[in-house]
Every structure is written in structure tokens, then in C-alpha cells.
Write an enzyme that holds these catalytic residues in place. Structure first.
Site, PDB file in Angstrom:
ATOM      1  CG  HIS A1076      -1.958  -1.071   1.206  1.00  0.00           C
ATOM      2  ND1 HIS A1076      -2.639  -1.423   0.064  1.00  0.00           N
ATOM      3  CD2 HIS A1076      -2.437  -1.875   2.190  1.00  0.00           C
ATOM      4  CE1 HIS A1076      -3.492  -2.399   0.348  1.00  0.00           C
ATOM      5  NE2 HIS A1076      -3.387  -2.692   1.629  1.00  0.00           N
ATOM      6  CB  VAL A1077       3.608   2.461   2.167  1.00  0.00           C
ATOM      7  CG1 VAL A1077       4.720   1.427   1.985  1.00  0.00           C
ATOM      8  CG2 VAL A1077       4.197   3.830   2.447  1.00  0.00           C
TER       9      VAL A1077
END
Length: 1471
Positions: A1076-1077
Site C-alpha cells: 500500500h505505501v
């Protein structure tokens, strides 16, 4: 069974087999006692032979009847004080001299015999107890005395010119016997010195001169067979008390034995006669008579014993039970009886036995090896999974009552007075006065000392007190220290206590305050007078120290954070610390008393004991204060504590790791004899080496009164000082390197003020004796010393000398076959420069020992201490081997790493991850040896995983120990630096630190070999910003930076947000490229990269606060300094894109609670559901799409408005207003409230119908509990609308959170073998011609969630989908697996907005909990089977390409692999 005069049979160390009794003692009616082997239990002979010997080639073969098979008996350290003389030898010369009065000197000389030199017997009649012979030898034409190597016990070298040997008292006479072995010595000269009267006895003012017989010249052309020389050397060794010889002494002894035999030959003895004499029994032997005249039908037991011993050796010297010993004895008898029946005489049988010609029908036991003579052991092949030590964590929460604490009157006064005290409290102690208390506090306000006393004694109390310039002194206080009602009495003062009150609060105590303005006083002695009786401290005066160094309590307990600790136990420890400071005996006994409470408190309780003992061991606490304790009392208390720890180790195996740490910190201790040796042996050393004054006497006084671990360091410093040829700087260097300063030496109750000042003639004796003494010290104080640990397991015997007590430690029975030889190998090679073979030996020893440690048995603690010592030796050996690795090949470094990983796995609990790392290293080595091109890439993944395992272990230590270290450290006034590094130092004490160092050595080698470079660029965006260093990205994700910021974050998990104002994130951590990051960094145009080179990252961190420019490529990041003007210019030239306009449209309830995939529309579900429905029937048939239904938009709001949930709705309205007002703690409360919703019956009905029509199983069919699980999972998806990450993300782009609607996609879970994520355009390079994908074992949550480690990553050119290229192998620790179940996926209207990275913000929740499994890549087909890997990765790439073709744009795809089949679970446009 063969032993030579060299190391094989004269190296009688702690580990040597039972000392062999030679044939010369065969007629003795008693063999070595104890638990003997092959000792006949019935019809035994009155006189049994212990030994027979046989010659074979150039080696002496010695067989014993009574042998401790598998057990050992160590040789006494001390040689026999008086050497036995041959009574039959004639006196060659005798003289008598009158000394004075009734005192006479008698001297007789006996000629040399076989096995001995000339004997000089000296007797002084009617003598004193303190006579010394001051003597030397005359050799050749020289007048100067030479000093023979062989000397009577207790002899000292005097000024390098003479020997001084003590006489032994025998009645009123003093006697001394001297054996002169050097054939070149012609005479002895001596004087007699009475040490007590300082009187010399001489002969007419000169020396006594005694001639020795001249040895006849040897025949130069006669040689003696080497086997006879060996036997003679053995006889000499045995006669001298079986001393431990140096190699030089062995050589001298061997040559002396040869000269003995040459002299016999010179006297006319033939070689044949010598052989008969050395290999036959004495003429007086009863056994011999039995052999000659005994019945032919009966085999003498002595021969049976020899044959039994041969059988035992042929079997590999196993450890036999008593029953098995008898069985083996009878089997040996049968073998000899068979020889007798075939016509052999007993004489013939005896000769054949001595030649080893009697056939034995026994096979060598498997696994038995002799290691002492080999250069490298052959390690056994084992299944490494046998090392598994896996326990379920059992946290014990301390039951701390929430009710107000009921305080006693004294405690109330204590809290009140602490609030009024100005300045630090340097002393606080509560004394028990029967059922009453006396509180004493000492505070140090500026320039003065204040003493506060309070007691709850009911009758009036008078303080009878004084002050001390020196500890314990009673001196009259100055007048300015007295209150008006005080009365002088000689050197003391009496002052009355008064009733106490503060802030109008009265307390039922009497108190008194004394103020001393003169800082020259060190303490205050006092007693109390109450009701006409003196009140004392256990019969002695009370004494309060003023010295700030003895700080005990410096903080108030109420101000400290005790979270994560056993607070009650730590408070108790702090309360008892003043008592514990008296001595080690007090501390260990207190710790023993607290062990039950600590065990009941679980890991945190044991952590409290560990932290306390560690602060003690690191000298953060006072070791001794005004209390003298005998060493045996300290070792007894230590032993008591360790016994209790051992018992917990047996009964609570899940605590073994922390219990090992406690044992290692405390040390072994021992019974009274071991402790008493510390006290006695130093006196013997002083006496023998003529060093009774100065530093040695001061050390002796310290040892007598309070021995401590410092004494091990002091002894080592003395040894190094002697070895350096008396260089005093080496003495101080050794002390200082081990934490002992001159100030510390002076701080002991028995201070050491002087430096050692030895003479050169004392060096040899002191070096020998201090080396022996070190073993005694380490046996008590050291928990990790290999030599003492080995001795305590294998057994040893130290005879006492004079008043010194002896110590006899019996071997531990039942040790693995061959273990003693293995340990001997380790000790023989312990100082080898090349350490690889030694490491193998150490690890093999630990592996062999492990089963014994994990089973309850007697003397378990000794086995644990041996394992701790082996573990510690591995660490020091690895550190010593760094030089060996300087230019080593990758293969060698990897092998070293595998050994250290194995060692760590043997030392810790819950070691499954480490075992998988070990299997990974073994596979990497195999790949390298087999020429696999992927070996470096795979080894890099194992290296990364090993680092993660170390980080995980360090984190678990920190969580367990650091809270207790901080809380107790504050209570006890421990130096803050020692508190801060507590856990770090505990980690450094083990092999984890060595492993980390080895990984750092190998990492750049692997990166270079695998062409990985120093960076992995996840988001290649140029950036200019100010460097800010943070520990965790998570801690700053909601922060907003006012200036462009380059974040250097030590930890990035994968689920974080990129904070506003951050233009770059650099990390040593390893988030997946598709986490996600990572996706959010690319979408936000933020530079994001992992740096593998700690030096490069360190350089960037060193520029914290400075302006840097980053220029990344696909595989590197260039950085340079910039100034403010350049930043302004760069910003002016850079076009700032307008913030995207992102809006949400509120979705309405369609009137249906559940819909099938055919009914999915944009008004009812999000893009996730629509996209998966769109794929059905359009992708190739081999790409599988799971069946889906959904709870559409508006269902949550409708359920909330149902009358069933009115209470929940009202609560949510209140919490939302709280949230709007900026109280973000409401987020967690909202999520909890959502979980309280009840399901309307219509929802249940419709969902069931849709699922069953779609062919999906209905959870309720398995019972109401299963439906409740499904309903809870649905609510968790809805509740994730209010998780912190999602909420703050919508705030950043000013989305109206109320407009965000949540549909729920319902799918069957495929219990995947692998999960994958595909980006059909390479996200790192932007190359649209190649597909990038990542693969993990199990479910995909480990890939997209915050699970440490990397996935397998690969790229595949779209024009060559059959040729995937692996970029990196997996390093993730866990895989998630689940039973056949249902998953409920979030599908909001805010996840796929253009310009907003909303994907992955909300939760997908399976109905059943996933099982976390430690994954083993070394046996996984995707890693080890190249063709299988190519097939699976190619299929994944083909599926991605097909879906991209279907949509006509780059896609972000999630899917799984089950039994080789591809399933796609969702797809969305690639951002």
C-alpha cells in the site's frame, strides 16, 4: 584402548578417561573405589587384578578390570607430597649431624632403581614446625647450585638461586624426601632454616654436602624397545602421583625412563628380563598363583575383567548400566571359557589377551567416534526440525486492584514527607521493630544533609545518636545540628521524637528531623530508647550513610510507568535492595525467596529477577557494604537460587530461554567445599610462592570477607601481568578493560591499595597456581566458563593440601556415547587460529547435549551451564574468526553464518523461523556448490529473512525486559545510560550480535554477485528536501511538514500513509514494491527507495536538517547537497500541478439487502465488484473467477436506522460529533459501536437466497454460531470506514467522510498455495512492455498488508511470456492459510477515484481467522523446482496480459494459485 606417553595417556585433564592403574599395582587388594565397571558381584576373588598390559608395536596397550565405563575420574591437581621409596633398596650412604641440644640431622642416600632416581631422606629430630630446606644441586665442575625440575611439594624458588622446601612433621621429627632424577647431578648442598625463629643450621659455618651415587655409563650400542620405554614412563608417572605434565616435561620424563632402562641393561639385565619384569605381576601376587595353579575349568576374574574392558572399547566405550556391566562381564567370561575348552592354558590365554588376540563378538556402537587425534570431526546428519522449540505465549497479567491502596501510618507519613523534601532522596529504608516500623530518609538539599526519622511505636521515643567522620564512629554532633531539647551525653546526644503533622493532617507516628550543615560527616549511628528499653537493629546499632553513591530510592513510585512489568514484584525488590546490598549472600537468598512469586507472575516476573541480577552483574548495584561473609556462604546462597531456577526450568519449559539468561547472569555457585576453596586456596598460593604481603595480602583479605565476580578479573589480570614478564601496565589494562578501576579496588570493604610486585623467580609457580585458582573462582562466579562447566559435568577431584579442603565432583551419568571425546576435541582445539573446525565441534557438542537438557534429570543445572558455556564459546570463537573471513569466499562466510544460526536456534525458544533460515542457508550453499546461477539471489533473500528474525527476537526482548529495566532502574537509581542500553547489551551478550556482523560482511558480496546494487527504487521521482530522521514512518504518517522533507525512516511496514510535505522516503526496511505505501508513494509522486548499504544510509542520516537533492534511476539514487537559493530556483522552474478535484457522491439504498454478480452496477457496488463481474466469461477458460454476491451501497445505513439498532444509532451520533470536534479517540469507539449492530431478518433472508442461488455455501447451515461469525465479519468491513488510515486520508483530500459508502463483496475463499499481485506496467521503471508481479505463499494479505519481508518478485516481457525473470526470492516469515470459508471484501465508492489512491484503505475480513504459518522455502517447489517456477510465473504473467488486453489499460490485479490453477479475485486500473 591405546595410550602413548604423549598427550594420549599423560594428558590427564578433566576430560581424560579414568586414570589407568598400572600393572605395578596389580596385587593390591583394592582397586579405585566408587562405581566401578565389570566388578564381579559374586564369587569375586579376595585379591583382584586391576590392570594387565600388552605391547603392540610402539604403543602401550593398557587394559583394566575395574574401569568407569563412560565415566571419569580426574587426576588430582596436587602431586603427592612424599614420594614412596623402594623399601628393598639398600642404603648407599648415611650420615648424622648434631645441630643443637637434642636436635640431630640424619641423612641417608639410596641409589637409583628402575623408574626412579636417587633418593635422599632427610630427618631432623626434636624439631620445630617451621623448618625449610634451603638447597640446590651440584652438577659437573660448577660451584653454583642448579635447581632440579623435580622438587618436593611446596617448594619455592628463592631469588632464582636456591630452592626452599618445607619439611613434613612426623611426631617430634621433621622429614623430607628428595628424588634426584638427573643422572648428571653429583651432590646436594643445603642449609636448614627455622622460619619461625629466623635461625639457620649450618655445617661448621658452611653448607651440608651430600654426595650422590654415580650412575654407570650406558652402553652406546644398546637400544631399548620403545614399548618398554613407554611402560617405564607410565610407571614413573604413576609413582609421582599422576601429575599433569607440560609437553616439555613429558619429553623429559620419557628420556628419564629410557635412561632408567639403559642403567638396568648396564648392570647386566637382558632385554628379555626387562620385558618380563615390566609386563608380569609381582612375585607376591595372589592372582599370579591363581593363574599358575588354578583349575583349568575356572577363568580368574582379573582376566575376565581385562577381556570385558576390550569388549567395551570395541563397542565404542558406551555408558553401561550396572545390569549391562554384569552382562558384559559374563559374555567376556564365555569367550575366555571357549578358549580354555579348545585347549589353551591360562598362561596362553593371558598372553593372547595382552596381545589382543582373543576374538570379541561385539560390534562398535553407532555414533561413537574418537575425536582427540583428528583435525576435524565428522558431524552427524540430523533433521534440523528436531531443534524446534515452540511454545504458545502465556502472558500473565498482574492482578492490580483498582481500589485505593490502604496505607499504614508510616506509609502515609512517607508520602507526605516526600512531597515536602527539597532535593534528592539518597537513602530510604524501613526497619522492622517487631510489629512496628522505623522509617529513615536521607535527603541532600543544597549544601546540607537532612535525616528524617519516623516510627509508629506507641510509647514516647528518644533518639540516642551521634555523627561519624569514619564509618561506625560515634562523635558528638556540632551544636548547630541539635534541636533545643537535645541533651549531650559524652560522645552522643539524646533527642526526643514528636507527634507528626503536615498540612493540618496528623499521623499516628512520632518523627524527628536532623539537619547537618557540615558535609564532612559520612554517617549517623543511633539507637532508640523506648519505655526504658534500648531498641537496636538486630542487636547492633543502626547506622545511616550520607554518601550519595549509595543512592537506593531517587524517584517516587507513583510517578513511574510500570506498564508491561510485574510492578508488585519490582516494588518488593526495591524495598529489599538495602538489605541485598550487604553481601552477595543476602542478595542471592532474597532472590531465592522471591522466585516463587516471580514464577507465578510469568515471564514478566522472571524478567524482574533477570533485570535485578543483571544490574548486579554489571556493577550498577552495591555488592557489599559493611558485612563480612565467608565464600562458602556466598556459594551456598548462589547454589540455592540456581537450584530453584533449575526447578522452574524443569516444570515450566516455556520459560527456558529467560531462565538460561538468569543462570548465565548469576553464575553456578556450588556446595560449601567449592566456596571454601576460594578462601583456603589463596593462602596456599601465598605460602608456596612467598608472596604474603602487599597486594596479594590485600586481595586475600577481600577474598576471605567477600568474594565476587571481580576476583575472576583480578586473577586474570595477575596472570596476564606475569605472562607479560611483569609489565604492570598489562595488569591495569586487563582490569580496566573489564570494568575495574583503581577507584573500584579502593572501594572494597577490604580495599586493594597496592599493585602486584612479584619477583621473576616467582613467575612459574604463580602462573601455575593462579591458573588453577582461576578454575575455583570460575566454578563459583562464572555461568559461561567452559573449563569449569566441563569439570562440573565430567567430574574432577582436587585433593586438599594442608588445611585446604578437597573437592570431589562426580561425573554426570547417562551422557551421550562419545560425548566426552567430543568435549576433549573442543578443549584441544579451543585456541586454534582457524576456527571453522572448532565451531563444528562446539555445535556438535551442543546438538549431542540437547536431548539431556530437555529432559528432567539430576544435576540438570550443570548440563545447562555446560550448554551456556558452549554457546558463549561459539560467540567468542566467531569473533576470533573474523580475521579468517577477511578474504574468505562467499561459500565460507555462508557456512559460518549457517553454524551461528544453528547455535542461535539451540539457544532460544520459539525458534521455528531461525530453523527455516538455517534450512535456507543450507539450500543456498547447495545451490552454490551445484553451480546454480540463482544462488546469490536466493542467498540474499535468506540473509534478509535472517535479519528479520534477529529484529523480531530483539523486539521481543525489548518488550519483555526494557519496561522492567526502566522501572526498576528508576527505583534503584541506576545510571540512565545503563537503563537505556539494557536490552541492547543483553542481545550483545549472545550470538545474535556475531550473526548480525557476519550478515553485514556477506550482504555487499551477495548484492554485487547478484547485480542488485545498493538501492531498490520503488518510486523513481526526483526530490529536493530537508533531511529528517525518524524511527517509524507510522509515527509521522499523520504529520504535516511545512517544508519539503526527505524522511529517513528506520521502519516502514507497508500500510502507512505518506505524510503531507514529504517529498521522499528512504528506508533500510523492505516493503514490497506493490504494498500500500509503495502504491501511494508512486501515486503521490513521492520518491520512495530502500537502501541496502548501511554506510550510504548513514551518510544521508548524518545530513539531518540539511538540504539534499535526490536523483533516482531504476536501480540507484544519487544525492547531493543544495543551498536555499538552489531550492528556490528549482521550485520556480518546477510546475506545481493543481490539486486534483476529488468529490464523492452519496449512494442510496436500492431496496435490496443482497444482489448477485449479474446485478452489479455503479449505483449499487464499487469498481472492485463490477470489475470482477466483468471478467466472467471474457478471460481465457484457464483463468478462474470466483463466484460473488454483494451487500450493496446503503445497506449499512439502512441497518443502522432499523429500530433494532436505535441505541447504536444514538451512540454513533454522539461519537461523530466528538470526532468533528477533533477528538480522534472517537474513531476506535465508533468501530466498536458498529460491531454492536443486529442483523434485520430481511437482510439474513436475502443474503442466504443470493448465496445459495449462486452456488455458495450459506454459513448458517453449519449452525447459528457460524452465521454470527459471518455477520461480525460484515460489520468489521463497515467499521473500517472509520479506521485511522482511511479517515486521515480522506481528510487530506477534503473528501466528505459522510458521503463515503461501503458495499461488501462476498466471495468464497480459495485456500491458496500462493497469492500474487500483478502490475501490467512495471511500476519501478514505467516500462509498459514488461509485467511486474509479486508472489507469496498462502493468502495475499501478507503481500498487501504490514507483514515484514519481501515477496518473490519477477518481470516478464509481454512479447515473451514464457521467460519470466526472477528479480528477488521471498524473505517473508509467515504465510496465511485458512479453512474453506467466506471472505467479505470492502468495496467503497472512494477506492477508485481518479487522482486519489483510495485502494487498500479499508478492510477485507474473512469469516474465519487465518492461521499464521512459519514458511519454509527450502522445500517449496516454487523455489527448488525451476520448471515448476517457470510454469507458475508464466501463467501469472499470461493472466495479467489477458486482463490488460480485455480492459485496454494497465491493470492492478490480485489473484491466487491453487493446485497449479490461476484464480483472479479482483482487478482495478493501475495507478
Amino acid at each position: 584402548m591405546s595410550n602413548s606417553i604423549g598427550n594420549n595417556f599423560l594428558h590427564q585433564s578433566l576430560l581424560s578417561p579414568t586414570v589407568l592403574e598400572h600393572q605395578g599395582r596389580i596385587n593390591s587388594s583394592s582397586c579405585p573405589g566408587g562405581n566401578t565397571l565389570f566388578q564381579p558381584q559374586a564369587n569375586s576373588l579376595t585379591h583382584r587384578s586391576c590392570i594387565s598390559t600388552a605391547l603392540r608395536g610402539n604403543r602401550l596397550r593398557i587394559q583394566k578390570n575395574k574401569l568407569l565405563m563412560g565415566k571419569q575420574r580426574a587426576v588430582s591437581r596436587w602431586p603427592q607430597a612424599v614420594l614412596a621409596a623402594d623399601a628393598s633398596a639398600e642404603v648407599w650412604h648415611a650420615e648424622k649431624f648434631h645441630l643443637e641440644g637434642n636436635t640431630e640431622l640424619q641423612v641417608d642416600v639410596r641409589p637409583p632403581t628402575s623408574g626412579s632416581g636417587s633418593l635422599v631422606n632427610i630427618v631432623v629430630t626434636s624439631s620445630s614446625d617451621s623448618l625449610l630446606l634451603h638447597w640446590g644441586a651440584i652438577k659437573g665442575q660448577k660451584d653454583n647450585w642448579i635447581l632440579p625440575q623435580h622438587r618436593p611439594v611446596g617448594s619455592m624458588v628463592y631469588k632464582s638461586k636456591a630452592l626452599r622446601s618445607p619439611f613434613t612433621k612426623s611426631g617430634s621429627n621433621a622429614i623430607l624426601r628428595i628424588e634426584i632424577e638427573d643422572p648428571g647431578v653429583q651432590a646436594l648442598e643445603f642449609l636448614i632454616f627455622d622460619e619461625a625463629q629466623n635461625k639457620w643450621y649450618k655445617k661448621s659455618g658452611g653448607n651440608f654436602h651430600v654426595k650422590l651415587p654415580v650412575r654407570e655409563s650406558r652402553t652406546s650400542n644398546v637400544s631399548v624397545p620403545e614399548d618398554l620405554v613407554q611402560i617405564q614412563a607410565y610407571l614413573r608417572w604413576e609413582k609421582k602421583g599422576k601429575q599433569i605434565y607440560t609437553p616439555k616435561q613429558e619429553e623429559e620424563e620419557y628420556e628419564s625412563a629410557r635412561m632408567d632402562l639403559l642403567e638396568e641393561i648396564a648392570r647386566g639385565t637382558s632385554i628379555q628380563d626387562l620385558q618380563r619384569k615390566l609386563t608380569s605381576k609381582d612375585d607376591t601376587s595372589d592372582s599370579k598363583q591363581q593363574l599358575v595353579s588354578g583349575s583349568k575349568n575356572k577363568i580368574p576374574d582379573d582376566l575376565v575383567g581385562v577381556q570385558a574392558h576390550i569388549r567395551w572399547e570395541n563397542a565404542g566405550k558406551p555408558t553401561y548400566s550396572q545390569e549391562e556391566q554384569l552382562k558384559q562381564f559374563e559374555e567376556a567370561r564365555k569367550e575366555l571359557q571357549l578358549e580354555l575348552e579348545e585347549g589353551a592354558s591360562l598362561d596362553e590365554i593371558q598372553k593372547r589377551i595382552t596381545k589382543g588376540e582373543i576374538e570379541t563378538k561385539i560390534a562398535k556402537q553407532a555414533g561413537r567416534k574418537s575425536y582427540s587425534a583428528v583435525k576435524r570431526i565428522q558431524r552427524k546428519k540430523r533433521d534440523v526440525m528436531q531443534l524446534l522449540s515452540k511454545f504458545t505465549s502465556r502472558p500473565v497479567e498482574e492482578n492490580i486492584s483498582s481500589e485505593p491502596e490502604v496505607l499504614s501510618a508510616i506509609q502515609q507519613y512517607e508520602r507526605a514527607i516526600e512531597d515536602h523534601i527539597d532535593g534528592p532522596i539518597v537513602k530510604k529504608q524501613t526497619y522492622s521493630l517487631a510489629d512496628k516500623k522505623l522509617l529513615v530518609l536521607v535527603a541532600k538539599p543544597s549544601g546540607m544533609t537532612k535525616v528524617y526519622l519516623a516510627t509508629d511505636l506507641p510509647e514516647p521515643v528518644v533518639l540516642h545518636w551521634a555523627l561519624s567522620n569514619r564509618p561506625g564512629e560515634w562523635a558528638a554532633p556540632p551544636s548547630n545540628a541539635l534541636s533545643p531539647d537535645s541533651v549531650y551525653l559524652d560522645n552522643a546526644v539524646e533527642t526526643k521524637f514528636a507527634a507528626s503533622s503536615f498540612d493540618d493532617q496528623s499521623y499516628k507516628v512520632q518523627s524527628l528531623e536532623v539537619t547537618i550543615e557540615d558535609d564532612g560527616f559520612v554517617g549517623m549511628p543511633f539507637v532508640l530508647l523506648c519505655g526504658g528499653n534500648w531498641v537496636k537493629n538486630k542487636g547492633s546499632d543502626f547506622y545511616v550513610e550520607f554518601n550519595p553513591e549509595s543512592v537506593v530510592v531517587v524517584q517516587k513510585k507513583g510517578t513511574l510507568d510500570a506498564k508491561g512489568t510485574s510492578k508488585v514484584l519490582l516494588d518488593k525488590i526495591a524495598e529489599l535492595e538495602s538489605e541485598a546490598q550487604k553481601s552477595f549472600m543476602h542478595r542471592f537468598n532474597i532472590a531465592a525467596d522471591l522466585m516463587e512469586q516471580a514464577t507465578n507472575a510469568g515471564e514478566r516476573g522472571l524478567a524482574a529477577i533477570l533485570v535485578w541480577m543483571r544490574y548486579m552483574a554489571t556493577r550498577q548495584l552495591i555488592w557489599n557494604k559493611n558485612y563480612n561473609v565467608k565464600p562458602r556462604e556466598i556459594s551456598k546462597a548462589q547454589d540455592r537460587l540456581i537450584d530453584l531456577v533449575q526447578n522452574v526450568y524443569r516444570s515450566r519449559p516455556h520459560y527456558r530461554e529467560i531462565l538460561r539468561m538468569i543462570m548465565s547472569t548469576v553464575g553456578r555457585g556450588g556446595d560449601g567445599d567449592v566456596g571454601q576453596r576460594i578462601r583456603d586456596e589463596i593462602l596456599v598460593i601465598q605460602r608456596k610462592n612467598d608472596c604474603k604481603g602487599g597486594m596479594m595480602e590485600e586481595w586475600h583479605q577481600k577474598l576471605h570477607n567477600n568474594t565476587s565476580p571481580d576476583d575472576v578479573v583480578i586473577c586474570q589480570a595477575l596472570i596476564e601481568y606475569i605472562k607479560s614478564d611483569l609489565d604492570i601496565s598489562i595488569y591495569w589494562k586487563t582490569l580496566n578493560e573489564n570494568g575495574i578501576t583503581k577507584e573500584r579496588l579502593l572501594s572494597y570493604d577490604r580495599a586493594i591499595r597496592n599493585e602486584p610486585n612479584f619477583r621473576r623467580d616467582q613467575k612459574d609457580g604463580l602462573l601455575r597456581d593462579l591458573g588453577n585458582y582461576m578454575r575455583t573462582l570460575k566454578a563459583v562466579h562464572s555461568g559461561a566458563d567452559l573449563e569449569s562447566a566441563v569439570a562440573n559435568c565430567m567430574g574432577y577431584k582436587d585433593e586438599g593440601e594442608g588445611f585446604m579442603v578437597g573437592v570431589h565432583i562426580t561425573p554426570i551419568p547417562g551422557l551421550p556415547s562419545g560425548f566426552q571425546e567430543l568435549i576433549r576435541y573442543v578443549l584441544l582445539h579451543i585456541e586454534d587460529k582457524n576456527v571453522e573446525a572448532l565451531l563444528e565441534g562446539l555445535l556438535e557438542a551442543r546438538e549431542e547435549l540437547r536431548p539431556s537438557i530437555n529432559q528432567p534429570k539430576d544435576r540438570l543445572k550443570d548440563l545447562i551451564f555446560l550448554d551456556i558455556a558452549l554457546d558463549s564459546t561459539v560467540r567468542t570463537t566467531v569473533e576470533r574468526g573474523y580475521e579468517e573471513l577477511s578474504n574468505a569466499s562467499p561459500e565460507k562466510i555462508m557456512y559460518f553464518i549457517s553454524l551461528v544460526v544453528e547455535n542461535l536456534a539451540l539457544s532460544v525458544d520459539n525458534n521455528e523461523d531461525l530453523i527455516c533460515c538455517l534450512k535456507g542457508w543450507n539450500l543456498a550453499l547447495s545451490m552454490l556448490k551445484n553451480g546454480n546461477d540463482h544462488w546469490a539471489l536466493f542467498a540474499k533473500s535468506v540473509l534478509d529473512r535472517t535479519r528479520l528474525a534477529l529484529a523480531s527476537k530483539a523486539e521481543s526482548y525489548h518488550q519483555l525486559m526494557q519496561p522492567s529495566a526502566e522501572y526498576l532502574g528508576a527505583l534503584l537509581g541506576v545510571d540512565q545510560w545503563a537503563v537505556n542500553i539494557f536490552t541492547e547489551e543483553m542481545i550483545r551478550a549472545g550470538s545474535a550480535a556475531s550473526l548480525s556482523s557476519l550478515l553485514n560482511r556477506l550482504d555487499p558480496v551477495l548484492r554485487q554477485t547478484a547485480h542488485l546494487g545498493s538501492w531498490q527504487v520503488i518510486s523513481p521521482v526526483e526530490a529536493i528536501g530537508y533531511v529528517v530522521v525518524v524511527d517509524e514512518l507510522l509515527s509521522v504518517q499523520n504529520k504535516s511538514y511545512s517544508k519539503p522533507t526527505i524522511l529517513v525512516a528506520k521502519s516502514v511496514k507497508g500500510e502507512e500513509e505518506i505524510p503531507d510535505g514529504a517529498v521522499a522516503v528512504l528506508t533500510p526496511d523492505m516493503p514490497d514494491v506493490l504494498s500500500h505505501v509503495s502504491v501511494r508513494a508512486r501515486n503521490s509522486k513521492v520518491c520512495f527507495a530502500t537502501c541496502f548499504d548501511y554506510n550510504i544510509l548513514g551518510e544521508i542520516q548524518a545530513n539531518e536538517g540539511k538540504l539534499l537533492q535526490l536523483k533516482p534511476t531504476s536501480a540507484d539514487v544519487a544525492y547531493s547537497m543544495m543551498n536555499e537559493d538552489e531550492l528556490a530556483t528549482a521550485n520556480d522552474s518546477k510546475e506545481v500541478p493543481a490539486a486534483p478535484s476529488v468529490t464523492l457522491v452519496r449512494k442510496q439504498f436500492s431496496g435490496r439487502y443482497a444482489i448477485s454478480s449479474e446485478e452489479f452496477t455503479s449505483e449499487m457496488v464499487g469498481a472492485k465488484s463490477r470489475n470482477i463481474a466483468h471478467l466472467k466469461g471474457k478471460v481465457p477458460s484457464w483463468v478462474n473467477i470466483p463466484t460473488s454476491v454483494a451487500l450493496p451501497f446503503g445497506v449499512f445505513e439502512t441497518v443502522l436506522s432499523d429500530d433494532l439498532n436505535q441505541v447504536v444509532a444514538d451512540k454513533l451520533q454522539i461519537l461523530k460529533r466528538k470526532l468533528d470536534e477533533g477528538d480522534f479517540s472517537a474513531l476506535g469507539e465508533i468501530r466498536s459501536s458498529v460491531l454492536e449492530l443486529s442483523a434485520p431478518p430481511q437482510l439474513v433472508k436475502e443474503l442466504k437466497e443470493k448465496m445459495e442461488r449462486s452456488g455458495m455455501p450459506w454459513p448458517g447451515d453449519e449452525g447459528s454460531q457460524r452465521w454470527e461469525q459471518a455477520w461480525t465479519a460484515i460489520k468489521k468491513v463497515w467499521a473500517s470506514k472509520w479506521n485511522e488510515r482511511a479517515y486521515f486520508s480522506t481528510r487530506k483530500v477534503r473528501l466528505d467522510h459522510d458521503y463515503l459508502c461501503m458495499a461488501v463483496l462476498v466471495q468464497e475463499i480459495i485456500n491458496a498455495d500462493y497469492a500474487f499481485v500483478i502490475h501490467t506496467t512495471n511500476p519501478s521503471s514505467g516500462d509498459s512492455s514488461e509485467i511486474y508481479a509479486e508472489v507469496v505463499m498462502g493468502l495475499g494479505e501478507t503481500l498487501v498488508g504490514a507483514y515484514p519481508g519481501r515477496a518473490l518478485s519477477f518481470i516478464c516481457k509481454k512479447n515473451d511470456l514464457d521467460a519470466p525473470q526472477v528479480l528477488g526470492y521471498p524473505s517473508k516469515t509467515v504465510g496465511l492459510f485458512i479453512r474453506p470459508s467466506i471472505i467479505f471484501r470492502s468495496d467503497s465508492n472512494g477506492e477508485d477515484l481518479e487522482g486519489y489512491a483510495g485502494a487498500g484503505l479499508y478492510d477485507s475480513v474473512p469469516m474465519d481467522e487465518e492461521e499464521k504459518v512459519i514458511v519454509d522455502y527450502s522445500s517449496d517447489a516454487l523455489i527448488v523446482d525451476g520448471e515448476f517456477r517457470r510454469s507458475i510465473l508464466s501463467s501469472i504473467a499470461r493472466a495479467g496480459s489477458a486482463i490488460e488486453d480485455l480492459y485496454g489499460s494497465a491493470q492492478d490485479i490480485e489473484g491466487v494459485v491453487k493446485d497449479g490453477k490461476i484464480y483472479i479475485v479482483q482487478t482495478r486500473p493501475q495507478m
